[in-house]
Design a protein around this motif. Sequence first.
Motif, short mmCIF file in Angstrom:
data_model
loop_
_atom_site.label_atom_id
_atom_site.label_comp_id
_atom_site.label_asym_id
_atom_site.label_seq_id
_atom_site.Cartn_x
_atom_site.Cartn_y
_atom_site.Cartn_z
N TYR A 192 0.82 -1.21 0.00
CA TYR A 192 0.00 0.00 0.00
C TYR A 192 0.85 1.26 0.00
O TYR A 192 0.47 2.29 -0.57
N GLY A 193 2.01 1.20 0.67
CA GLY A 193 2.89 2.37 0.69
C GLY A 193 3.82 2.36 1.88
O GLY A 193 3.60 1.64 2.87
N ASN A 194 4.91 3.15 1.82
CA ASN A 194 5.92 3.16 2.88
C ASN A 194 5.38 3.70 4.20
O ASN A 194 5.72 3.21 5.27
N GLN A 195 4.54 4.73 4.15
CA GLN A 195 3.97 5.27 5.37
C GLN A 195 3.04 4.26 6.04
O GLN A 195 3.02 4.12 7.27
N ALA A 196 2.28 3.57 5.21
CA ALA A 196 1.40 2.52 5.74
C ALA A 196 2.23 1.42 6.40
O ALA A 196 1.86 0.89 7.45
N LEU A 197 3.37 1.10 5.80
CA LEU A 197 4.26 0.07 6.36
C LEU A 197 4.78 0.49 7.72
O LEU A 197 4.79 -0.30 8.67
N THR A 198 5.23 1.74 7.82
CA THR A 198 5.76 2.24 9.09
C THR A 198 4.70 2.22 10.18
O THR A 198 4.95 1.74 11.30
N THR A 199 3.51 2.71 9.86
CA THR A 199 2.42 2.73 10.84
C THR A 199 2.01 1.31 11.24
O THR A 199 1.82 1.01 12.42
N ALA A 200 1.85 0.45 10.24
CA ALA A 200 1.40 -0.92 10.49
C ALA A 200 2.38 -1.69 11.38
O ALA A 200 1.98 -2.39 12.31
N THR A 201 3.67 -1.55 11.08
CA THR A 201 4.68 -2.26 11.87
C THR A 201 4.68 -1.79 13.31
O THR A 201 4.76 -2.59 14.25
N THR A 202 4.57 -0.48 13.51
CA THR A 202 4.58 0.08 14.86
C THR A 202 3.37 -0.40 15.67
O THR A 202 3.51 -0.86 16.81
N VAL A 203 2.19 -0.28 15.08
CA VAL A 203 0.96 -0.68 15.78
C VAL A 203 0.95 -2.19 16.02
O VAL A 203 0.55 -2.66 17.09
N LYS A 204 1.41 -2.96 15.03
CA LYS A 204 1.41 -4.41 15.16
C LYS A 204 2.32 -4.88 16.29
O LYS A 204 1.96 -5.76 17.06
N LEU A 205 3.50 -4.28 16.40
CA LEU A 205 4.41 -4.69 17.46
C LEU A 205 3.91 -4.24 18.83
O LEU A 205 4.13 -4.91 19.83
N ALA A 206 3.21 -3.10 18.87
CA ALA A 206 2.59 -2.67 20.13
C ALA A 206 1.52 -3.67 20.53
O ALA A 206 1.37 -4.02 21.72
N ARG A 207 0.79 -4.16 19.54
CA ARG A 207 -0.25 -5.17 19.78
C ARG A 207 0.37 -6.50 20.21
O ARG A 207 -0.16 -7.21 21.07
N ALA A 208 1.53 -6.82 19.60
CA ALA A 208 2.19 -8.09 19.91
C ALA A 208 2.69 -8.15 21.35
O ALA A 208 2.83 -9.24 21.92
N LEU A 209 2.94 -7.00 21.96
CA LEU A 209 3.38 -6.98 23.36
C LEU A 209 2.34 -7.60 24.29
O LEU A 209 2.67 -8.01 25.40
N TRP A 210 1.09 -7.65 23.83
CA TRP A 210 0.02 -8.21 24.65
C TRP A 210 0.08 -9.73 24.72
O TRP A 210 -0.71 -10.36 25.42
N ILE A 211 1.03 -10.32 23.99
CA ILE A 211 1.26 -11.77 24.11
C ILE A 211 1.58 -12.12 25.56
O ILE A 211 1.13 -13.15 26.09
N ILE A 212 2.37 -11.27 26.20
CA ILE A 212 2.83 -11.55 27.56
C ILE A 212 1.67 -11.69 28.55
O ILE A 212 1.51 -12.75 29.17
N PRO A 213 0.83 -10.65 28.72
CA PRO A 213 -0.29 -10.82 29.67
C PRO A 213 -1.31 -11.85 29.24
O PRO A 213 -1.88 -12.56 30.09
N ILE A 214 -1.56 -11.98 27.92
CA ILE A 214 -2.54 -12.95 27.44
C ILE A 214 -2.06 -14.37 27.71
O ILE A 214 -2.84 -15.25 28.12
#
Length: 310
Positions: A192-214
């Motif tokens: 989709y685009g470089n800006q979309a990639l940057t945003t997606a990666t950041t939000v996805k990794l923030a979401r992935a941090l919830w692996i620990i409590p889950i």
Amino acid sequence: MSISDPQRAPLIVFILTASLCLFPMISSPVALILGFTLASIGWAPDQQLLATLTKKLLALSIIGLGFGIKLETAITVSLANLPLIIGSIVLTLLLGVLLTRLLKFDAKTGYLIASGTAICGGSAIAAVSPAIKANNEQAAIALATVFILNSIALFVFPAIGHALSMTQHEFGVWSAIAIHDTSSVVGAASAYGNQALTTATTVKLARALWIIPIALLSSMIFSGDSKKIAIPYFIGFYCLAIAIAYWFPAGEAVYHGIFSVSKRLLVLCLFLIGAGITLKRMKATGAKPLILGLLLWLAIGASSLVYIMY
């Protein structure tokens, strides 16, 4: 042990095709299709070897992408989308438990599918499986379901994004919330685009941090044991990469190079993931896992899209 001629030819084709994925002419969806095609005709190497290699390369790729993320952007994007991240995780897990019961489906397999949908696909399934003492078959069915839906997401999400005229930022957030695996999130966002990639990666990794409590919560619910939890180490190194790029800005040229290489390495990961999806595995999953996965996917995709757009 030497490789016979009949075995050598498919292996050479596989290696050459994998090498092509490192060049710009091969996009993420094409890489996935190439891997799936070779696997379907029996030209893919041992599945266990592929799984191990994919896991390691994916981790390295994500860490490398950290060098292309600005710390200020990471903090801003994560905090701005915190309600959406938490809300989507809780909603998906609760809906997953409910639908699993309504479908009269195996509880642990259903929970693994819900966890993979709620957080980050294969990584979440790998972390939660030992926590709830799931067996290999339960984990394999959940992984196969997620991989199939991931394959569809690579093609469908960019098309929907363009049809709705979504901005780079909107699409990046949506793909990070509604697509399971990090590799597929990055694949769809990069298309989709470089800006979309940057945003997606950041939000996805923030979401992935919830692996620990889950994973901890899942362990207490299913087995009462919170000791054997496999937390993906790449999350910490990804954050470290962002910090290094922030602390030492003089190395920006080097960081850009690492970021570019990591993007191509992710395309290779998608090829390897595709090589792990065979028609036999798809048939083995049966209807209920796919129905559950699809319903959860539609729920999180539609609700997050409405939240982001309106």
